[in-house]
Design a protein around this motif. Structure first.
Motif, PDB file in Angstrom:
ATOM      1  N   LEU A 195      -9.228  -0.741   7.785  1.00 48.11           N
ATOM      2  CA  LEU A 195      -8.228  -0.329   6.796  1.00 48.11           C
ATOM      3  C   LEU A 195      -8.392  -1.232   5.585  1.00 48.11           C
ATOM      4  O   LEU A 195      -8.093  -2.430   5.629  1.00 48.11           O
ATOM      5  N   ARG A 196      -8.904  -0.648   4.511  1.00 52.23           N
ATOM      6  CA  ARG A 196      -9.163  -1.413   3.292  1.00 52.23           C
ATOM      7  C   ARG A 196      -8.281  -0.856   2.170  1.00 52.23           C
ATOM      8  O   ARG A 196      -8.520   0.230   1.659  1.00 52.23           O
ATOM      9  N   ILE A 197      -7.244  -1.604   1.807  1.00 49.34           N
ATOM     10  CA  ILE A 197      -6.363  -1.240   0.689  1.00 49.34           C
ATOM     11  C   ILE A 197      -6.516  -2.365  -0.329  1.00 49.34           C
ATOM     12  O   ILE A 197      -5.782  -3.346  -0.332  1.00 49.34           O
ATOM     13  N   TYR A 198      -7.511  -2.229  -1.176  1.00 54.11           N
ATOM     14  CA  TYR A 198      -7.948  -3.321  -2.054  1.00 54.11           C
ATOM     15  C   TYR A 198      -7.603  -3.014  -3.510  1.00 54.11           C
ATOM     16  O   TYR A 198      -7.843  -1.902  -3.991  1.00 54.11           O
ATOM     17  N   ALA A 199      -7.017  -3.991  -4.194  1.00 56.57           N
ATOM     18  CA  ALA A 199      -6.716  -3.873  -5.628  1.00 56.57           C
ATOM     19  C   ALA A 199      -5.889  -2.629  -5.948  1.00 56.57           C
ATOM     20  O   ALA A 199      -6.211  -1.848  -6.829  1.00 56.57           O
TER      21      ALA A 199
END
Length: 352
Positions: free
Chosen positions: A244-248
């Motif tokens: 789960l990548r919720i970046y920037a």
């Protein structure tokens, strides 16, 4: 020469953080070598950049099938009348490069029964509208779809489900609020989807609830999307999710408590989510979590006590503000390594 950048040694590195460049001379040599065979027998069919029309050589040979497995096209705007018939029974990869505000998808997509990867990249200043979307109903073996700088509208109006599609990447796309529609049935459209990526996309506020019914999804990556402010409350239904990548995503203020039900989650990246205020207590239930990246999350100044239950956690990257608290967790979790993110300010990308 080849050169690469990024954290290639990290198994959880996004491919957006890795870049490879090829010298123009080597590119020209590769194209020259691929063009040595008879045009209908080439394994790679590569079209140099042109203003409008296809190479005459291609058009003169349309009476016989093209046996290329990889086909790359580079044009400006293409209308229906600009295409000609091509039979490509062995094509597995099609790359469509163009520069225009509108683009008619090639009708010969219907003659590519083995197509596994479709990459559509728009190089113009604005987003492009695609026409002839009905050709997708013929792509029964499509596994990977890449849209770059495309206007994505009315997902619910798609013709037939892409039953074998595993991976969708939307880069620099204008979503036209199509994901905000309550009737978007992502599992119905993409029943086998395992990777869903959005990077630098605009005009969507939240993900549709139906994304939580993608029961084969392994990776969900939403990066550099400053309009996103909410994740689905039922995110925990993604029982197969590992990344789960919720970046920037600066307007995201919280993670849903349901994240604790992501029993197979191994990697969580919330770095540069400057509006995120806390980690939910339920994160302690993610017993398979191995890495957390939370650099540049300035509003998170305290950590939930449940983090000490993360027995599989091995690496955390954080800022100075929460480093001491993570060091306390490190004492409770054997094998955990906590490090402060290195500040890296560079303008090297301007020369690329």
């Amino acid at each position: 020469m080849w050169s690469s950048c990024g954290r290639a040694g990290d198994m959880y590195t996004s491919y957006y953080e890795i870049s490879v460049f090829q010298h123009d001379v080597l590119r020209d040599l590769a194209i020259h070598m691929s063009n040595r065979d008879d045009i209908n027998q080439r394994k790679r069919l590569v079209m140099p950049r042109r203003a409008v029309s296809f190479p005459r050589e291609w058009e003169r040979n349309v009476d016989e099938p093209f046996h290329a497995r990889v086909i790359s096209v580079h044009t400006d705007e293409m209308r229906e009348m600009d295409w000609f018939r091509m039979d490509c029974p062995k094509a597995e990869v099609l790359i469509l490069n163009f520069a225009s505000s509108e683009y008619f998808l090639p009708p010969f997509l219907e003659n590519m029964p083995k197509l596994r990867a479709l990459i559509i990249i728009n190089y113009s200043a604005g987003n492009a509208v695609l026409h002839n979307m009905s050709v997708f109903s013929h792509l029964t073996n499509l596994r990977s779809l890449w849209f770059e700088k495309i206007s994505v509208t009315h997902l619910s109006d798609s013709t037939n489900p892409l039953n074998n599609l595993r991976k969708i990447s939307l880069v620099l796309c204008d979503m036209k609020n199509s994901l905000d529609e309550s009737d978007v049935d992502l599992p119905g459209l993409f029943p086998q989807l395992s990777e869903f990526t959005m990077d630098h996309c605009i005009n969507f506020n939240k993900l549709p609830l139906s994304i939580c019914r993608l029961h084969k999804l392994n990776s969900l990556s939403i990066t550099n999307c400053d309009s996103l402010y909410e994740l689905p409350s039922d995110l925990g239904e993604l029982q197969t999710l590992q990344v789960l990548r919720i970046y920037a995503c600066p307007h995201l203020k919280r993670l849903p408590p349901g994240i604790g039900h992501l029993v197979k989650l191994k990697y969580l990246d919330i770095s540069q989510c400057v509006g995120l205020r806390c980690l939910p207590e339920a994160i302690g239930c993610c017993r398979n979590l191995e890495k957390i990246d939370m650099r540049e999350c300035p509003q998170i100044d305290s950590l939930p006590s449940a983090l000490s239950f993360l027995e599989s956690l091995r690496r955390v990257i954080c800022d100075d503000e929460v480093f001491c608290q993570w060091k306390d967790v490190e004492k409770a979790v054997p094998g955990l390594c906590v490090q402060v993110a290195e500040e890296c300010y560079t303008l090297d990308w301007l020369s690329q």
